[in-house]
Enzyme design. Structure first.
Site, PDB file in Angstrom:
ATOM      1  N   LYS A  33      31.120  97.829  80.174  1.00  0.00           N
ATOM      2  CA  LYS A  33      31.860  97.025  81.582  1.00  0.00           C
ATOM      3  C   LYS A  33      32.929  97.796  82.301  1.00  0.00           C
ATOM      4  CE  LYS A  33      31.594  92.593  80.515  1.00  0.00           C
ATOM      5  NZ  LYS A  33      32.154  91.453  79.742  1.00  0.00           N
ATOM      6  N   ARG A 102      38.414  90.546  78.501  1.00  0.00           N
ATOM      7  CA  ARG A 102      36.924  90.659  78.466  1.00  0.00           C
ATOM      8  C   ARG A 102      36.526  91.774  77.659  1.00  0.00           C
ATOM      9  NH1 ARG A 102      35.068  91.449  84.598  1.00  0.00           N
ATOM     10  NH2 ARG A 102      33.211  90.615  83.794  1.00  0.00           N
ATOM     11  N   GLY A 111      27.404  88.262  70.113  1.00  0.00           N
ATOM     12  CA  GLY A 111      27.969  88.130  68.786  1.00  0.00           C
ATOM     13  C   GLY A 111      29.348  88.698  68.815  1.00  0.00           C
ATOM     14  N   MET A 113      33.448  88.454  70.883  1.00  0.00           N
ATOM     15  CA  MET A 113      34.096  87.399  71.501  1.00  0.00           C
ATOM     16  C   MET A 113      33.988  87.253  72.814  1.00  0.00           C
ATOM     17  SD  MET A 113      38.069  87.010  71.220  1.00  0.00           S
ATOM     18  CE  MET A 113      38.348  87.281  73.066  1.00  0.00           C
ATOM     19  N   ARG A 346      25.721  96.502  86.296  1.00  0.00           N
ATOM     20  CA  ARG A 346      25.207  97.261  85.304  1.00  0.00           C
ATOM     21  C   ARG A 346      23.840  97.593  85.821  1.00  0.00           C
ATOM     22  NH1 ARG A 346      25.441  92.709  80.552  1.00  0.00           N
ATOM     23  NH2 ARG A 346      24.331  91.420  81.970  1.00  0.00           N
ATOM     24  N   HIS A 462      10.988  91.098  58.229  1.00  0.00           N
ATOM     25  CA  HIS A 462       9.597  91.380  57.409  1.00  0.00           C
ATOM     26  C   HIS A 462       8.350  90.852  58.450  1.00  0.00           C
ATOM     27  CE1 HIS A 462       6.355  89.902  55.002  1.00  0.00           C
ATOM     28  NE2 HIS A 462       6.722  90.733  54.352  1.00  0.00           N
ATOM     29  N   ARG A 646     -13.977 115.880  60.485  1.00  0.00           N
ATOM     30  CA  ARG A 646     -13.362 115.842  59.176  1.00  0.00           C
ATOM     31  C   ARG A 646     -14.249 115.819  58.140  1.00  0.00           C
ATOM     32  NH1 ARG A 646      -8.994 111.935  56.734  1.00  0.00           N
ATOM     33  NH2 ARG A 646     -10.713 110.526  56.760  1.00  0.00           N
ATOM     34  N   SER A 806      -4.056 120.636  61.309  1.00  0.00           N
ATOM     35  CA  SER A 806      -3.954 119.272  62.108  1.00  0.00           C
ATOM     36  C   SER A 806      -3.068 118.591  61.059  1.00  0.00           C
ATOM     37  CB  SER A 806      -5.256 118.816  62.375  1.00  0.00           C
ATOM     38  OG  SER A 806      -5.020 117.454  62.862  1.00  0.00           O
ATOM     39  N   CYS A 874      -2.949 114.490  63.679  1.00  0.00           N
ATOM     40  CA  CYS A 874      -4.242 113.290  63.803  1.00  0.00           C
ATOM     41  C   CYS A 874      -3.754 112.091  63.349  1.00  0.00           C
ATOM     42  CB  CYS A 874      -5.478 113.908  63.541  1.00  0.00           C
ATOM     43  SG  CYS A 874      -5.340 114.355  61.615  1.00  0.00           S
ATOM     44  N   TYR A 894      -1.028 119.412  70.436  1.00  0.00           N
ATOM     45  CA  TYR A 894      -1.840 118.388  70.997  1.00  0.00           C
ATOM     46  C   TYR A 894      -1.596 117.166  69.931  1.00  0.00           C
ATOM     47  CZ  TYR A 894      -5.576 118.690  67.459  1.00  0.00           C
ATOM     48  OH  TYR A 894      -6.207 118.736  66.337  1.00  0.00           O
TER      49      TYR A 894
HETATM   50  P1  ADP Z   1      30.073  88.313  79.759  1.00  0.00           P
HETATM   51  O1  ADP Z   1      29.981  89.756  79.289  1.00  0.00           O
HETATM   52  O2  ADP Z   1      29.789  87.386  78.920  1.00  0.00           O
HETATM   53  O3  ADP Z   1      29.216  88.191  81.220  1.00  0.00           O
HETATM   54  P2  ADP Z   1      32.571  88.458  81.218  1.00  0.00           P
HETATM   55  O4  ADP Z   1      33.604  89.057  80.739  1.00  0.00           O
HETATM   56  O5  ADP Z   1      31.633  89.102  82.227  1.00  0.00           O
HETATM   57  O6  ADP Z   1      31.555  88.045  79.864  1.00  0.00           O
HETATM   58  O7  ADP Z   1      32.951  87.020  81.990  1.00  0.00           O
HETATM   59  C1  ADP Z   1      32.594  85.820  81.647  1.00  0.00           C
HETATM   60  C2  ADP Z   1      32.503  85.091  83.110  1.00  0.00           C
HETATM   61  O8  ADP Z   1      33.912  85.035  83.826  1.00  0.00           O
HETATM   62  C3  ADP Z   1      31.695  85.815  84.151  1.00  0.00           C
HETATM   63  O9  ADP Z   1      31.117  84.928  84.935  1.00  0.00           O
HETATM   64  C4  ADP Z   1      32.589  86.827  84.934  1.00  0.00           C
HETATM   65  O10 ADP Z   1      32.182  86.865  86.009  1.00  0.00           O
HETATM   66  C5  ADP Z   1      34.107  85.806  84.850  1.00  0.00           C
HETATM   67  N1  ADP Z   1      35.340  86.506  84.996  1.00  0.00           N
HETATM   68  C6  ADP Z   1      35.481  87.606  84.134  1.00  0.00           C
HETATM   69  N2  ADP Z   1      36.837  88.068  84.576  1.00  0.00           N
HETATM   70  C7  ADP Z   1      36.885  87.267  85.899  1.00  0.00           C
HETATM   71  C8  ADP Z   1      38.234  87.612  86.654  1.00  0.00           C
HETATM   72  N3  ADP Z   1      39.194  88.211  86.458  1.00  0.00           N
HETATM   73  N4  ADP Z   1      38.285  86.573  87.760  1.00  0.00           N
HETATM   74  C9  ADP Z   1      37.303  85.484  87.801  1.00  0.00           C
HETATM   75  N5  ADP Z   1      35.927  85.408  87.015  1.00  0.00           N
HETATM   76  C10 ADP Z   1      36.222  86.440  85.880  1.00  0.00           C
HETATM   77 MG    MG Z   2      -5.496 111.861  54.890  1.00  0.00          MG
HETATM   78 MG    MG Z   3      29.538  89.274  82.514  1.00  0.00          MG
END
Ligand code: ADP
Ligand code: MG
Ligand code: MG
Length: 922
Positions: A33, A102, A111, A113, A346, A462, A646, A806, A874, A894
């Site tokens: 990010k 963020r 998973g 924060m 991204r 599994h 073979r 092979s 193979c 190959y």
């Molecule tokens: P995630 O990775 O879960 O998308 P983000 O860090 O991108 O988390 O943020 C969660 C939400 O908050 C997103 O919709 C993002 O666009 C919004 N957000 C993050 N930072 C800001 C900011 N500085 N101003 C306004 N909205 C924000």
């Molecule tokens: Mg064999």
């Molecule tokens: Mg985001």
């Protein structure tokens, strides 16, 4: 970085970088990010100013348990620069600067924060915000969101407590949605939230903006090591040592009235790959509202009508990003009172379909080369496109979404246990085994089922490992499902499904549907089987046409650039035919075992039971024309292409009756005879007694390591000779028919060069004899299957007696690790994966370090001894994407795999070439 100009700062920082200082290639340090926010800033796109705290700081925090002292100073300095840039101060009483905090690791990672918005608000600055925005409601709403998010994620208070308080005040005021609450209501709610914080965490909500910030930063670092985050990393093979970065971004507000809003968009359709802008926009809302689905979102077309200027700016930014990243981008943005802000981008995830389509579009738009297009798709994606698919046009009800564990489209009745699965399948029903997670006891049910669905577990659970191995459609970790095997029900939200109800699962997307969904054959398979023109005639659907053309272009390019040839493992003329159509350049492994089954089994029994040479020879002579006919058919199909046959490999007892069954039969017959009640003739009885003696004699404790392969050929007189003669005569016949046969003889399971020499001497004599008798020249290479560690370790010597090698990587893996695939894979590989002993099954992807080392060594020493030695593989690894790259790297000639995987191997061999920088054709 940072030292060149002394305007902003004159010390070299290690822990904090402004967005203007980084770029997209610094994901290790700045996280995904942060690196992309920096890149957008560099491009001059409107990113709210901010800074990134590096993964290095997180690593230091993890090592010591406290925020490094320099970090405090660096954050202070970065904050000052930020405050100067925007002309406001964090948590100021009048025009406060607020920030979002963020998390953002190198790989995007659920998973961890959540983001905290509105950091900097307190009892005083909320007044300032109200004044400055002229909107008291907005200010108090922002404040209550901060306390709620902060309470939950930083102070670890159960989110339900806040939600409950919010619901209570709403019902008291007769408000149906959040926005019905007035400024006064929200002010009151803030007071309640503060009490909740005090009661549940034993401390007051921190009023000091800097304290809020520091606590939030530490909480994000902490979240790197939560159980959920660790589990996710283990499943995805992400190292625990990377750490996460933290982004501090000045807040912009999408909830400042109707001329504000927030949205997400893609520069092309990530589902189909179609060109165009795709996205959702929600007016008067803050970030998380879009995903939370509290109101219906607008399309980008509606956004354009609503706010043409912001839309035009967004479009321009989208174009800019796409040309810059030269790929599909996924974007988060916010509009604050008519001004566009970019909050994230991204390179976007996409379906297999979209991957091929977008890659060729970008080539046509002159953004990337064909080589790059090839790198943008994977064999895995191609394989996804080859499975039958749910009809996209059919109506369907999505029940849940889990992880796509093993591709395919399966429709069946729900069963909850292995026994029922087997019983129902035996009645001819299609069943889907639904479990919380599977264990080795479920194996029978998994084999019987058309699909497997679990509510727990990841891609290496599994269920996933076993289903992939069996090629059974599988979705795992569909957490919305609550499976109760005892009650034989599965709850999905308010819906309850019982045993016998029909569901459909898509192993390529992880989707679970209610009821049956029609399945259509893959257009890509039609293309592979019938060629481009025929495949295009099947359909008028524009999307399908574009997809098939894209696959064709990329696959053809792969064929042009790859160094590795691709052969197929095929035992019959039909398989050979299909392999050739799918692009195989030869047969790397033609097994001859099945040629001894069925009606021919009695002949083999006679070979084994014969007491005299003449008797045995008679049986072998009877087999000769049959084998010869098989080989003629195959050589005809493969005319002009190498066909590696073979010699017989499995232990002979596999062709004889089961020991226990036969013992019982003989015991019963003996008993009957004693009572004078015999049913069978004396001759039949004698045959069974003899057979039993033979089976007992040949019984082995460990057949995998017993009398098989070349050992059998050297011990049972005439067996190999028969096969070699059949090959030689078939070859001669094809020559006389005017064909171009290219038969090769492969000796299985040799461990010693002496074994090879003995077989070779015998073979050469037979070849010479047949050549003379038929009046043709027989150019048939004789080589060795390298499938035992000793063969690899003595490759230099082996090459003296072998014209080709092979690698039989399945046996080589079994013998190197000392475990047998059938016995261990479903028994404990899931546990071994959880324990981190193995990442993926070494039977699926070649174990580079161990087995791979033997391969490398054998290639080097083999070629040193015989420079023109042809070398291939193979084992099924020959069709595994990662393994193909390894085989290219070690210089094999190959790879050979099952016909179905030939296109995947062709693609990956091409990718391996361009990854090395081998080609630059457009
Ligand atoms: P995630 O990775 O879960 O998308 P983000 O860090 O991108 O988390 O943020 C969660 C939400 O908050 C997103 O919709 C993002 O666009 C919004 N957000 C993050 N930072 C800001 C900011 N500085 N101003 C306004 N909205 C924000
Ligand atoms: Mg064999
Ligand atoms: Mg985001």
């Amino acid at each position: 970085m940072g030292q060149a100009s002394c305007a902003g700062r004159c010390v070299t920082a290690t822990y904090v970088f402004d967005f203007s200082e980084g770029n997209k290639d610094q994901k290790d340090l700045l996280g995904g990010k942060g690196a992309n926010l920096a890149e957008m800033t560099r491009l001059g796109l409107p990113v709210p100013p901010g800074f990134t705290i590096t993964t290095e700081a997180c690593r230091s925090y993890m090592a010591t348990g406290t925020l490094p002292a320099e970090l405090r100073v660096e954050v202070t300095m970065a904050l000052r620069r930020l405050e100067d840039a925007v002309g406001r101060n964090l948590g100021d009483f009048h025009e406060p600067l607020l920030v979002s905090v963020r998390s953002g690791a190198k790989f995007s990672m659920p998973g961890m924060m959540d983001t905290i918005l509105n950091v900097g608000l307190n009892d005083a600055s909320v007044q300032g915000l109200a004044e400055f925005s002229q909107d008291a409601r907005f200010a108090w709403d922002s404040y209550r969101r901060l306390i709620q998010m902060f309470g939950k994620t930083v102070l670890g208070i159960d989110g339900d407590v806040f939600a409950h308080a919010l619901d209570t005040i709403k019902s008291e005021r007769g408000a149906t949605i959040d926005t019905d609450l007035s400024a006064k209501d929200l002010e009151e709610l803030v007071e309640q939230f503060k009490v909740i914080v005090r009661d549940h965490s034993g401390r007051d909500f921190p009023q000091h903006p800097r304290e809020q910030l520091d606590l939030a930063i530490a909480a994000i670092f902490e979240s790197w090591n939560t159980d959920r985050a660790r589990l996710y990393r283990r499943r995805e093979r992400i190292s625990d040592d990377l750490g996460t970065a933290v982004n501090v971004v000045s807040m912009v507000f999408g909830n400042l009235g109707p001329d504000s809003g927030t949205g997400v968009c893609f520069t092309r359709d990530p589902a189909t790959g179609k060109v165009g802008d795709y996205g959702d926009y929600l007016p008067n809302a803050q970030g998380e509202d879009v995903v939370a689905g509290i109101r219906n979102t607008l399309s980008l077309a509606d956004f354009e009508k609503l706010d043409p200027q912001s839309f035009a700016d967004l479009r321009q930014a989208m174009r800019r990003l796409e040309t810059h990243y030269r790929d599909l981008c996924d974007i988060e943005f916010t509009v604050e009172r008519g001004k566009l802000w970019m909050l994230q981008t991204r390179v976007g995830k996409r379906t297999a379909n979209a991957a091929f389509r977008i890659a060729t579009q970008l080539v046509d738009e002159h953004l990337i080369t064909m080589d790059e297009a090839l790198e943008r798709v994977t064999g895995q994606q191609l394989s996804n496109l080859m499975f039958p698919q749910f009809d996209a046009g059919a109506s369907r009800t999505l029940l849940a979404k889990g992880m796509a564990a093993s591709p395919g489209a399966a429709v069946g009745q729900i069963v909850f246990d292995s026994k029922t699965a087997q019983a129902w399948a035996a009645e001819g029903k299609d069943v889907i085994l639904v479990r919380r997670e599977t264990n080795p006891d479920d194996l029978g049910g998994m084999i019987a089922a058309v699909g497997v669905l679990t509510s727990r577990g990841g891609k290496t659970s599994h269920a996933a490992v076993v289903a992939r191995g069996m090629g059974t459609t599988c979705v795992v970790g569909a957490e919305a499902l609550e499976v109760d095997a005892t009650a034989q029900t599965v709850h999905v939200g308010k819906r309850v499904l019982k045993q016998g109800e029909v569901i459909a699962i898509d192993g390529s997307t992880g989707e679970v549907f209610l009821g049956s969904v029609p399945v259509v054959p893959s257009p890509v398979v039609q293309y592979l089987e019938e060629g481009l023109d025929a495949a295009l005639e099947h359909t008028t659907d524009e999307d399908t046409i574009v997809l098939v053309r894209a696959v064709d272009r990329i696959l053809k390019h792969a064929d042009e650039v790859r160094r590795l040839d691709v052969h197929a493992n095929a035992d019959t003329a039909e398989d050979a035919h299909r392999a050739r159509i799918w692009g195989a350049q030869g047969i790397g492994l033609c097994r001859t075992e099945h040629m001894f089954l069925g009606d021919r089994r009695v002949l083999i029994e006679r070979v084994v039971l014969a007491r005299e040479d003449a008797e045995r020879q008679a049986a072998l002579d009877a087999l000769l024309p049959l084998q010869r006919a098989d080989f003629i058919d195959i050589l005809r199909e493969m005319d002009g292409l190498p066909t590696t046959i073979r010699l017989i490999d499995p232990p002979l007892h596999e062709f004889l009756p089961d020991l226990t069954a036969l013992s019982v039969r003989v015991a019963l017959a003996t008993d009957r005879r004693e009572r004078g009640e015999e049913k069978e003739t004396q001759e039949e009885f004698d045959h069974d007694v003899q057979l039993l003696a033979a089976v007992e004699r040949m019984h082995e404790a460990n057949p995998m390591l017993g009398l098989r392969g070349v050992r059998l050929g050297l011990v049972v007189p005439g067996l190999f000779a028969l096969q070699i003669r059949a090959i030689a005569e078939a070859h001669a016949t094809r020559l006389k028919e005017g064909g171009h046969p290219r038969a090769e003889i492969m000796v299985p399971l040799a461990a010693s060069v002496m074994e090879l020499r003995l077989v070779r001497d015998e073979a050469e004599a037979i070849l010479a004899e047949v050549a003379k008798a038929e009046g043709v020249e027989l150019d048939i290479a004789i080589g060795a299957m390298i499938e035992l560690p000793r063969a690899a370790l003595t490759a230099g010597r082996m090459a003296g007696e072998a014209e080709f090698f092979s690698f039989g990587t399945n046996d080589l893996t079994q013998t190197t690790w000392g475990f047998s695939r059938d016995d261990v894979e479903s028994a404990f590989f899931a546990e071994y994966t959880d324990l981190g002993v193995i990442a993926v099954s070494p039977f699926e992807t070649i174990d580079r370090t161990g087995v791979g080392r033997l391969v490398r060594l054998a290639v080097e020493e083999g070629r040193a001894a015989r420079p023109d030695l042809t070398i291939g593989v193979c084992g099924e690894h020959g069709g595994d994407p990662e393994s193909v790259h390894f085989f290219d790297e070690v210089g094999l000639d190959y790879v050979s795999c099952s016909p179905f995987r030939v296109p995947i191997a062709r693609l990956e061999a091409g990718r391996a070439s361009v990854a090395k920088g081998g080609s630059d054709t457009r």
